[in-house]
Scaffold this active site. Structure first.
Site, PDB file in Angstrom:
ATOM      1  N   GLU A 116       0.848  -1.198   0.000  1.00  0.00           N
ATOM      2  CA  GLU A 116       0.000   0.000   0.000  1.00  0.00           C
ATOM      3  C   GLU A 116       0.883   1.246   0.000  1.00  0.00           C
ATOM      4  O   GLU A 116       2.066   1.166   0.329  1.00  0.00           O
ATOM      5  CB  GLU A 116      -0.945   0.008   1.208  1.00  0.00           C
ATOM      6  CG  GLU A 116      -0.232   0.016   2.530  1.00  0.00           C
ATOM      7  CD  GLU A 116      -1.156  -0.311   3.708  1.00  0.00           C
ATOM      8  OE1 GLU A 116      -2.357  -0.059   3.627  1.00  0.00           O
ATOM      9  OE2 GLU A 116      -0.644  -0.819   4.713  1.00  0.00           O
ATOM     10  N   LYS A 118       2.869   4.458   1.074  1.00  0.00           N
ATOM     11  CA  LYS A 118       3.362   5.012   2.336  1.00  0.00           C
ATOM     12  C   LYS A 118       3.064   6.500   2.298  1.00  0.00           C
ATOM     13  O   LYS A 118       3.617   7.236   1.485  1.00  0.00           O
ATOM     14  CB  LYS A 118       4.858   4.777   2.498  1.00  0.00           C
ATOM     15  CG  LYS A 118       5.391   5.364   3.804  1.00  0.00           C
ATOM     16  CD  LYS A 118       6.782   4.864   4.088  1.00  0.00           C
ATOM     17  CE  LYS A 118       7.347   5.292   5.426  1.00  0.00           C
ATOM     18  NZ  LYS A 118       6.947   6.545   5.977  1.00  0.00           N
ATOM     19  N   ASP A 120       2.934  10.310   3.594  1.00  0.00           N
ATOM     20  CA  ASP A 120       3.766  11.164   4.428  1.00  0.00           C
ATOM     21  C   ASP A 120       2.865  12.061   5.274  1.00  0.00           C
ATOM     22  O   ASP A 120       2.595  13.197   4.934  1.00  0.00           O
ATOM     23  CB  ASP A 120       4.699  11.989   3.543  1.00  0.00           C
ATOM     24  CG  ASP A 120       5.939  12.401   4.293  1.00  0.00           C
ATOM     25  OD1 ASP A 120       6.154  11.890   5.415  1.00  0.00           O
ATOM     26  OD2 ASP A 120       6.682  13.251   3.784  1.00  0.00           O
ATOM     27  N   TYR A 232      -4.619   1.658   8.625  1.00  0.00           N
ATOM     28  CA  TYR A 232      -3.909   0.530   8.026  1.00  0.00           C
ATOM     29  C   TYR A 232      -3.611  -0.612   8.979  1.00  0.00           C
ATOM     30  O   TYR A 232      -3.040  -1.611   8.569  1.00  0.00           O
ATOM     31  CB  TYR A 232      -2.629   0.990   7.326  1.00  0.00           C
ATOM     32  CG  TYR A 232      -1.725   1.912   8.138  1.00  0.00           C
ATOM     33  CD1 TYR A 232      -1.103   1.468   9.287  1.00  0.00           C
ATOM     34  CD2 TYR A 232      -1.484   3.214   7.719  1.00  0.00           C
ATOM     35  CE1 TYR A 232      -0.277   2.299  10.017  1.00  0.00           C
ATOM     36  CE2 TYR A 232      -0.656   4.056   8.433  1.00  0.00           C
ATOM     37  CZ  TYR A 232      -0.056   3.589   9.595  1.00  0.00           C
ATOM     38  OH  TYR A 232       0.758   4.419  10.305  1.00  0.00           O
ATOM     39  N   LYS A 320      11.060   2.807  -0.392  1.00  0.00           N
ATOM     40  CA  LYS A 320      10.934   4.221  -0.739  1.00  0.00           C
ATOM     41  C   LYS A 320      11.098   4.482  -2.232  1.00  0.00           C
ATOM     42  O   LYS A 320      11.726   3.704  -2.937  1.00  0.00           O
ATOM     43  CB  LYS A 320      12.022   5.015   0.015  1.00  0.00           C
ATOM     44  CG  LYS A 320      11.911   4.967   1.527  1.00  0.00           C
ATOM     45  CD  LYS A 320      10.774   5.827   2.007  1.00  0.00           C
ATOM     46  CE  LYS A 320      10.756   6.005   3.502  1.00  0.00           C
ATOM     47  NZ  LYS A 320      11.741   6.936   4.014  1.00  0.00           N
ATOM     48  N   CYS A 414      41.586  23.119  15.295  1.00  0.00           N
ATOM     49  CA  CYS A 414      40.157  23.042  15.609  1.00  0.00           C
ATOM     50  C   CYS A 414      39.531  24.440  15.528  1.00  0.00           C
ATOM     51  O   CYS A 414      40.035  25.375  16.155  1.00  0.00           O
ATOM     52  CB  CYS A 414      39.970  22.465  17.005  1.00  0.00           C
ATOM     53  SG  CYS A 414      38.281  22.599  17.612  1.00  0.00           S
ATOM     54  N   CYS A 417      38.729  25.563  19.289  1.00  0.00           N
ATOM     55  CA  CYS A 417      39.712  25.817  20.349  1.00  0.00           C
ATOM     56  C   CYS A 417      41.129  25.990  19.829  1.00  0.00           C
ATOM     57  O   CYS A 417      42.042  26.277  20.605  1.00  0.00           O
ATOM     58  CB  CYS A 417      39.674  24.697  21.391  1.00  0.00           C
ATOM     59  SG  CYS A 417      40.332  23.139  20.773  1.00  0.00           S
ATOM     60  N   CYS A 432      39.220  16.842  16.799  1.00  0.00           N
ATOM     61  CA  CYS A 432      39.964  17.743  17.656  1.00  0.00           C
ATOM     62  C   CYS A 432      40.472  16.895  18.810  1.00  0.00           C
ATOM     63  O   CYS A 432      39.705  16.178  19.452  1.00  0.00           O
ATOM     64  CB  CYS A 432      39.030  18.840  18.171  1.00  0.00           C
ATOM     65  SG  CYS A 432      39.737  19.717  19.559  1.00  0.00           S
ATOM     66  N   CYS A 437      38.155  20.611  24.756  1.00  0.00           N
ATOM     67  CA  CYS A 437      37.712  21.564  23.730  1.00  0.00           C
ATOM     68  C   CYS A 437      36.321  22.080  24.113  1.00  0.00           C
ATOM     69  O   CYS A 437      35.408  21.286  24.330  1.00  0.00           O
ATOM     70  CB  CYS A 437      37.662  20.872  22.371  1.00  0.00           C
ATOM     71  SG  CYS A 437      36.840  21.838  21.096  1.00  0.00           S
TER      72      CYS A 437
END
Ligand code: IVH
Length: 674
Positions: A116, A118, A120, A232, A320, A414, A417, A432, A437
């Protein structure tokens, strides 16, 4: 008969007629009377009810206008969890699903499925007692949802009272119906046009519009939105006089629910693939958004044998459609530092609509991915959005690359930091290397207090910034030593907000084991695994003692995840954190899930060897775990039983040597029964 009694009967007749016409109109697309005639019936009932308010029944169609606003939604625990679905994105994955089912069931005949669309929208559960709608709840996290009864009652296609067709079997005394609430596409577009004209923000997609409409604290507003629903499923359908999924749908239809007319029985996976293709071509003609096909094993007896993991049933799959894509330009590449110190490059793009949603950031995963796709600032790229997943850059339109673009390099320091960035051998991620940090400390605290973790209201990113920058907190344990005076002195903070935060922190001391595990932020351990671990171990101490082997015996846990858990729990810094949090000074109280430590095999460890005859090994493992037991791969003194099938391996001998009890298949089945 008195006049009053006559009026009472007429009101009852009108109610039942109006609901019947609602069904004919909305459910069967086959109205028998004109709109004007319908309005006349409705007005007559309203007039009677206005004159005799004592005749108003809670299920009267005139009540569908909504009720007084509420302050917030009450949480509702689902008696049967509302699970999620496993996804497939290609025919190959659907074929693999089918093969897994055949292996599990030990069958090589084609499997019959019900397929069936799907939809949304939003999953809800509606409960009927003695034929009357008594409660409706959203799916929430699958275990706990929100009470939206007043809102759902305004939806015209949801029966308030069950009036089954004559030939249909009667519904059970308690009926739990599940389905998807959505806003039809034409109503969605109309709503957005109106909102635009009124200068209001428009909804990004029909799903958001449906969610926004259903989750109104004032149900009178919900009543103004033409939401509808396809049903369903029925929870605990074992109690119904049916043997297949399609018969469940027929029953639902006979009881007055709206069921998707596109649902079809497919006698094999090949038929499912055809159905998927046909629906993909047709979906643009449908008046609702479809993002794929849901397939379910048609036989309910087989569904029961296949069972479920804590996340999803093994007998169903969301297959899908190819996710929507769009083209846009990359304006910059930013680098974010996560709570585990991983640096993630993120594309900042010119905003673009993909499948109805506006997107302006997309993950680029890591440096290798950027190199592989050769993504550069200035490039025109294809961006893809698959369901709720963060959008990603799928590919670069190389022909349209402007001149003068440059290769992207991960920073060597980083961005948060300035510490050196390292890339551990064998890993794709840059990190990092500084355990202190501030970005990591902050992300960790934010995660600890987030909604699905310890849910500390008021501990958002801004507050965490303040706490860390002012040196008031570095670890979650520090939170529990904060004082009102310290908080009240923070910039832009007052006594009231200080009080609120202190009380939210205090409240978080009583929490569930699964939330706590999730809050720790162990790599690879999200909400779902946290629940599995909580159910399996039932307490923090048992989890802390677990070995990688023991962890790997859990169906959902592989070697990498097991190693990550053990490595987290053996790190002295983390051990210290756990001791502090659960020790006498802070004293977190962790409640185990109610299902933990229950079942006939609770706390027992079994080892399987040799072939079984009435079930496959996978099926046996699933049934043992469902009964509360564990299945380990090797025999040790801690093993409670070794189940010996045909042609057993060396494990049977080890069992004798270690003096572990042995069982045959019948013995196992007896144990499972309890
Ligand atoms: S069956 C155990 N059927 O998909 C079976 N779900 O990803 C659970 N959904 O939360 C659901 N259309 O909101 C099923 N025809 C359909 C569906 C459907 C949409 C949604 C539902 C669920 C989600 C799982």
């Amino acid at each position: 008969m008195s006049n009053l009694e006559k009026t009472r009967r007429r009101a009852e007749e009108l109610r039942s007629e109006i609901e019947r016409h609602n069904r004919l109109y909305y459910q069967q697309d086959a109205p028998e009377i004109s709109d004007a005639e319908y309005d006349a019936l409705y007005q007559e009932l309203k007039d009677i009810e206005a004159a005799f308010p004592e005749m108003i029944t809670p299920d009267s169609p005139t009540r569908r206008v909504g009720a007084e606003p509420v302050e917030s939604f009450t949480p509702v625990e689902h008696a049967t969890p509302m699970l999620s679905l496993e996804n497939a994105f290609s025919p190959a994955e659907a074929i693999e699903f089918d093969a897994r089912i055949k292996r599990f069931l030990g069958s090589n005949q084609p499997i019959t499925y019900l397929a069936e669309p799907k939809i949304d929208g939003l999953a809800v559960e509606i409960i009927y007692e003695d034929g009357r709608l008594v409660q409706a709840a959203t799916r929430g996290n699958g275990y706990i949802g929100e009470d939206v009864t007043a809102n759902v009652k305004t939806i015209l296609t949801v029966p308030l009272t069950l009036r089954p067709r004559k030939e249909a079997p009667p519904p059970p005394r308690r009926l739990e119906v599940r389905g998807e609430i959505y806003l039809p596409l034409d109503d969605f577009n109309l709503l957005n046009r109106e909102r635009e004209a009124e200068g209001q923000t428009v909804f990004a997609n029909p799903r958001n519009a449906a969610a926004g409409s259903l989750r109104q604290l004032d149900s009178r507003l919900t009543a103004k939105r033409p939401l509808t629903m396809f049903c369903y499923a029925v929870a605990r359908h074992e109690t119904l006089p049916v043997a297949t999924q399609s018969e469940v749908l027929r029953l639902l239809r006979d009881w007055g629910f709206r069921v998707n007319p596109e649902a079809a029985v497919c006698p094999s996976l090949e038929a499912v693939l055809d159905y998927h293709q046909a629906l993909d071509r047709k979906r643009h003609e449908l008046n609702y958004e479809v993002d794929g096909v849901v397939i379910k094993v048609e036989s309910l007896e087989r569904q029961a044998r296949l069972g479920a993991t804590s996340r999803a049933p093994r007998w169903a799959l969301a297959f899908k459609f190819t996710p929507p894509e769009a083209e846009t330009r990359i304006e910059a590449i930013e680098v974010q530092v996560g709570r585990t110190g991983v640096l993630t490059p993120v594309a900042v793009m010119a905003p673009v609509k993909i499948g109805g949603v506006t997107v302006s950031r997309a993950t680029l995963h890591n440096e290798d991915e950027i190199r592989r796709k050769d993504v550069r600032v200035g490039d025109l790229v294809i961006v893809r959005r698959a369901g709720d997943v963060i959008p990603e850059v799928a590919s670069v339109v190389i022909e349209k690359r402007p001149e003068g673009t440059e290769l992207f390099h991960m920073p060597s320091a980083c961005p948060a930091c300035g510490s050196p960035v390292i890339r551990p051998a064998g890993e794709a991620a840059h990190r990092c290397d500084n355990a202190s940090c501030p970005a990591q400390i902050k992300e960790h605290l934010i995660h600890f207090g987030s909604k699905n973790a310890l849910d500390i209201d008021g501990l958002g990113p801004k507050m965490v910034d303040l706490l860390v920058d002012q040196g008031l907190a570095r670890t979650p344990a520090d939170l529990y030593h904060l004082t009102r005076a310290q908080l009240a002195e923070l910039p832009r903070s007052g006594e009231k907000s200080a009080d609120n935060l202190i009380s939210a922190i205090r409240k978080s001391k009583r929490t569930s084991l699964e939330r706590f595990i999730h809050a720790l932020g162990i790599r690879h351990v999200g909400q779902r695994l946290s629940r599995i671990l909580a159910e399996h171990f039932g307490g923090l101490e048992a989890l802390r003692r677990a070995s990688t082997q023991e962890l790997e015996a859990i169906h959902e846990i592989g070697p990498e995840v097991a190693r990550s858990i053990v490595s987290y729990l053996s790190n002295p810094r983390n051990r210290d954190l756990l001791n502090r949090l659960t020790g006498p000074e802070i004293g977190l109280v962790l409640t185990a899930p109610s299902s933990a430590g229950r079942g006939p095999l609770a706390g027992k460890t079994l080892v399987l060897t040799g072939a079984l005859t009435t079930m496959t090994r996978q099926e046996a493992t699933a049934r043992i775990v469902a009964a509360g037991g564990r299945v380990a791969s090797a025999v040790s003194r801690k093993t409670d039983y070794v189940v010996v099938g045909r042609d057993p391996g060396s494990k049977a001998r080890q069992a004798t040597e270690l003096d572990v009890r042995m069982l045959d298949e019948n013995g196992l089945i007896e144990l499972l029964k309890g």
